[in-house]
Design a protein around this motif. Sequence first.
Motif, PDB file in Angstrom:
ATOM      1  N   GLY A  92     -10.607  -1.177 -15.113  1.00 39.17           N
ATOM      2  CA  GLY A  92      -9.189  -1.252 -14.783  1.00 39.17           C
ATOM      3  C   GLY A  92      -8.492   0.077 -15.001  1.00 39.17           C
ATOM      4  O   GLY A  92      -8.806   0.813 -15.941  1.00 39.17           O
ATOM      5  N   LEU A  93      -7.548   0.390 -14.120  1.00 37.87           N
ATOM      6  CA  LEU A  93      -6.793   1.643 -14.198  1.00 37.87           C
ATOM      7  C   LEU A  93      -5.315   1.365 -14.071  1.00 37.87           C
ATOM      8  O   LEU A  93      -4.902   0.441 -13.368  1.00 37.87           O
ATOM      9  N   GLU A  94      -4.510   2.186 -14.740  1.00 38.74           N
ATOM     10  CA  GLU A  94      -3.074   2.191 -14.474  1.00 38.74           C
ATOM     11  C   GLU A  94      -2.760   3.401 -13.610  1.00 38.74           C
ATOM     12  O   GLU A  94      -3.200   4.524 -13.900  1.00 38.74           O
ATOM     13  N   LEU A  95      -2.012   3.173 -12.531  1.00 33.90           N
ATOM     14  CA  LEU A  95      -1.678   4.225 -11.573  1.00 33.90           C
ATOM     15  C   LEU A  95      -0.181   4.462 -11.565  1.00 33.90           C
ATOM     16  O   LEU A  95       0.612   3.543 -11.807  1.00 33.90           O
ATOM     17  N   THR A  96       0.209   5.691 -11.283  1.00 32.96           N
ATOM     18  CA  THR A  96       1.633   6.010 -11.225  1.00 32.96           C
ATOM     19  C   THR A  96       2.267   5.612  -9.903  1.00 32.96           C
ATOM     20  O   THR A  96       3.485   5.531  -9.797  1.00 32.96           O
ATOM     21  N   CYS A  97       1.445   5.393  -8.893  1.00 33.73           N
ATOM     22  CA  CYS A  97       1.951   4.993  -7.585  1.00 33.73           C
ATOM     23  C   CYS A  97       0.770   4.499  -6.750  1.00 33.73           C
ATOM     24  O   CYS A  97      -0.384   4.562  -7.181  1.00 33.73           O
ATOM     25  N   VAL A  98       1.043   4.023  -5.569  1.00 35.42           N
ATOM     26  CA  VAL A  98      -0.022   3.568  -4.676  1.00 35.42           C
ATOM     27  C   VAL A  98      -0.781   4.785  -4.155  1.00 35.42           C
ATOM     28  O   VAL A  98      -0.174   5.733  -3.664  1.00 35.42           O
ATOM     29  N   PRO A  99      -2.107   4.813  -4.268  1.00 41.01           N
ATOM     30  CA  PRO A  99      -2.874   5.949  -3.743  1.00 41.01           C
ATOM     31  C   PRO A  99      -2.664   6.094  -2.235  1.00 41.01           C
ATOM     32  O   PRO A  99      -2.449   5.099  -1.531  1.00 41.01           O
ATOM     33  N   PRO A 100      -2.721   7.326  -1.740  1.00 40.19           N
ATOM     34  CA  PRO A 100      -2.507   7.533  -0.307  1.00 40.19           C
ATOM     35  C   PRO A 100      -3.639   6.976   0.556  1.00 40.19           C
ATOM     36  O   PRO A 100      -3.438   6.666   1.717  1.00 40.19           O
ATOM     37  N   GLN A 101      -4.847   6.817  -0.022  1.00 39.62           N
ATOM     38  CA  GLN A 101      -5.983   6.333   0.765  1.00 39.62           C
ATOM     39  C   GLN A 101      -6.001   4.799   0.819  1.00 39.62           C
ATOM     40  O   GLN A 101      -5.474   4.126  -0.061  1.00 39.62           O
ATOM     41  N   GLU A 102      -6.592   4.291   1.861  1.00 37.82           N
ATOM     42  CA  GLU A 102      -6.909   2.871   1.905  1.00 37.82           C
ATOM     43  C   GLU A 102      -8.030   2.596   0.907  1.00 37.82           C
ATOM     44  O   GLU A 102      -8.734   3.509   0.468  1.00 37.82           O
ATOM     45  N   SER A 103      -8.216   1.308   0.554  1.00 40.52           N
ATOM     46  CA  SER A 103      -9.249   0.959  -0.423  1.00 40.52           C
ATOM     47  C   SER A 103     -10.626   1.451   0.003  1.00 40.52           C
ATOM     48  O   SER A 103     -11.408   1.950  -0.811  1.00 40.52           O
ATOM     49  N   SER A 104     -10.928   1.344   1.292  1.00 41.85           N
ATOM     50  CA  SER A 104     -12.243   1.797   1.779  1.00 41.85           C
ATOM     51  C   SER A 104     -12.416   3.294   1.573  1.00 41.85           C
ATOM     52  O   SER A 104     -13.497   3.774   1.230  1.00 41.85           O
ATOM     53  N   GLY A 105     -11.326   4.041   1.764  1.00 41.19           N
ATOM     54  CA  GLY A 105     -11.384   5.487   1.545  1.00 41.19           C
ATOM     55  C   GLY A 105     -11.553   5.826   0.074  1.00 41.19           C
ATOM     56  O   GLY A 105     -12.283   6.761  -0.285  1.00 41.19           O
ATOM     57  N   LEU A 106     -10.879   5.072  -0.803  1.00 43.27           N
ATOM     58  CA  LEU A 106     -11.029   5.284  -2.235  1.00 43.27           C
ATOM     59  C   LEU A 106     -12.460   5.010  -2.679  1.00 43.27           C
ATOM     60  O   LEU A 106     -13.036   5.758  -3.471  1.00 43.27           O
ATOM     61  N   ILE A 107     -13.017   3.926  -2.167  1.00 43.69           N
ATOM     62  CA  ILE A 107     -14.389   3.569  -2.523  1.00 43.69           C
ATOM     63  C   ILE A 107     -15.349   4.675  -2.105  1.00 43.69           C
ATOM     64  O   ILE A 107     -16.217   5.099  -2.872  1.00 43.69           O
ATOM     65  N   SER A 108     -15.180   5.151  -0.894  1.00 45.91           N
ATOM     66  CA  SER A 108     -16.050   6.208  -0.384  1.00 45.91           C
ATOM     67  C   SER A 108     -15.912   7.485  -1.210  1.00 45.91           C
ATOM     68  O   SER A 108     -16.912   8.132  -1.557  1.00 45.91           O
TER      69      SER A 108
END
Length: 836
Positions: free
Chosen positions: A680-696
């Motif tokens: 689990g992570l806490e993020l300061t905002c929504v990442p710019p990438q889609e989930s598939s891009g984050l996974i990659s």
Amino acid sequence: MSKINVCKDLKKELLQVAKPARYTGGEIGSYTYEKDEILKVGISFPDMYEIGMSNQAVRILYNRFNQIPGIQCERVFAPFMDFEDVLKNRNLPLFTLESGIPLCELDILAFSIGYELTLTNMLTILESGHIPLHREDRSNDHPLIIAGGPAATNPAAFSSFIDAVYIGEGEPFIENYGRKLVEVRKKGGGRDALLSVLKEDPAYWYPGKKEKTIRSIYGDFGITSEINSNMPLASLTTVQDHGVVEIMRGCPNGCRFCHAGYFYRPFRQKNVPVVLNEVKHLVENCGFRNITLSSLSSGDYAGLLPLVETLNRQYRERHISFQLPSLRVNSLNLNLLKEISAVRKSGLTFAVETPDEAGQAAINKDVSRAKIISLLNEARSKGWKLAKFYFMVGLPVQTGEKSEGEAISDFLQEVQQETGIKMNVNVGVFIPKPHTPYERVKQFNDEEGMQQIRIIKDGLRGRNFKVGFHSPYSSFIEGILSRGDERAGELLEKAYRYGARFDAWDEYHDRNIWKKVVEEASWNVEEETCRERDRKESLPWDDISLRGSSAYLKKEQEKSDASERSVSCDQDCESPCGVCGGKFDVKYPEVFDFSHSEDEPEKLPVESSDKQDLMKAVIAFRKSGKGIFLGHLDTVHIFERALQCAAIPLKYTEGFNPKPKMEFAHPLSVGITGNAEILGLELTCVPPQESSGLISELNRNLPEGFEVEKIKIFPLQQDKHKKKKTLMSIYAGSEYNLTFTETSALKMSYPDLAGLLEEKAGELDVKEDYSFNAEGTTLNAKALFRNKKMNNIMKFLKEVFQEDIHSLFDVTRVRLLASDGKKNFIDYLDLDSSQS
């Protein structure tokens, strides 16, 4: 070639030794080979993996060798004693990390010797690799054994074990002779033919050589980057876990006791764009959050303050900190301290060596007492509470009517009274190293060194001082190996035969072994090692030149006797040592405009000031293959690095040492495969990438054995009246699959196994916590998190079978269960903001 597959051939044994990941490889950035290359080179720093992977020379040589077509350069480090025993018991040779090549099947095995006390480890590596220790006992089928490094400038002490020793910086040899080695190998040349190529380079020393060996200097240092994408990043957490940028090679100050200062002359400073590019690579492609700007004297780098200011401006928002080791007192100021403490508060370190002004002039080092007091008072007013001090006893200096120990103790007490700061004091014994002005002076023996250390400890009793010291006996052994002739090599081998290993580590250095070896010697080892050498006497290292003239060394010792300083090296030299001239000269960085950088680092998304925008990311990942040999803390480290490389907008903790806010639902034990581990992570905002891009992007930055499979992101619950739940606090249990290993001693069906385990669960009073179900050739086990004494399935199985579980079963965790607070089990990826 009979390569060794660690996951298949040694899994059982690896799971029984300390830190099995030392021997598995598979790191991100390590080279892989589609086919075997013609010339196979092994490179080693002869110490544990955690030390060797921090060695800058190994990184540089590894990259440079592998960039030459036809060369396959792989790493190997010293096996710890437990794994050394495994190899002996299985009659297996030590092997390389990348491909599992047995060392005896390499063409060349090269050692980088940075410290003399690693030499017993070098013998361990040779013999564990099924290579005869002595040069004359090897055939043409054995690899060529070579060495180099700053601690190899007196090869006499280990000449029996080595075919050749490279003196100086290794880049020129690889550039000039690497391709020639490949051509010789293509023509079928063996070790003798390869050795003939080495002998063409005047920087190589070898037994029987008649000409003087001349140190190699890399004249192009600092012009181009030494870092590229193929930089192995240790999966196992290393002793020095930071990225390193070598901003200067050599040192201008000419301290007369410092072997490294003479070994790396002349000093050459790296151009600023190259430094910025290497930092960017270490942050964005390697995931380091702590960067060391390394040199023998970092404060002497021209334009250091604007360089650090620029780096802080570029990387502060990513929580990247910068360290500057080896800062001279005269190059240190509060502005620089403020900059290097912008993210993490840096420590104050003063390498004083000797306290009196005359003694400092003798060793050619200026560490003003008034400047130290002024700096400490300023630092204390800004929040610093502790400073570190380093001293040496046994230096050829005068301290008046006081002993060295008394002079050091009085100096520190005076500084403490003037500043009120607490002090950690470390004391070592001076070793007169070859090729320095002090190469002929006396060395303290164990008793003399310990006597002065006791005086210091007795004089600094109290809560304001903490005194540590390096063993004087270890320094005595180091003196034997650094100053000795061929007889020292006989002691080295005998100590190895008696079991000496990892002598550089205080906890493993066995002085009783070395005492026995010294007592059994046919010559007076202490007297010969520690005595003063006459000026007319020949020395074991006379056939090697570091390019400095003997007349210069003699003059420097005379100036030391008179407590007379020499000016620092510069382009306009006032006291030529004989090194500079031609293409080898002092080099400053080219002028650089710090007001802007053409190649700015990648920026993170702007951190939101609205707490309602904070997000939670739940990541499911697989840990298998080589990954199962890594423990939980190493897994944390691996993901911290991958998240940094992926530029994910993490939330950080507050305080002097910010850490990303990340948690694991339930850490996985070493040796267990995990099919759906939860992070689990806490993020300061929504990442710019889609989930598939984050996974990659994450998978691109994870080592072999780790793979992110799913990511779910949702708003973080911010109701201050509700207690925030952690992933671990809602952990309810796990499901596992157990299968018999090929060599399991259990001869029963899976249904019978299920019945046995259910019966044992009842006997152990955990029947409500465990359930078992046979499914074909697998046993499924559900383990709930209720019984604190037996909440780990490995503990349960150990209690049942009373033997090593990994020899009986391959264990895979297939699912982690979360509690919804209503006695229901849910999947972690089904969580939402109401449950965060």
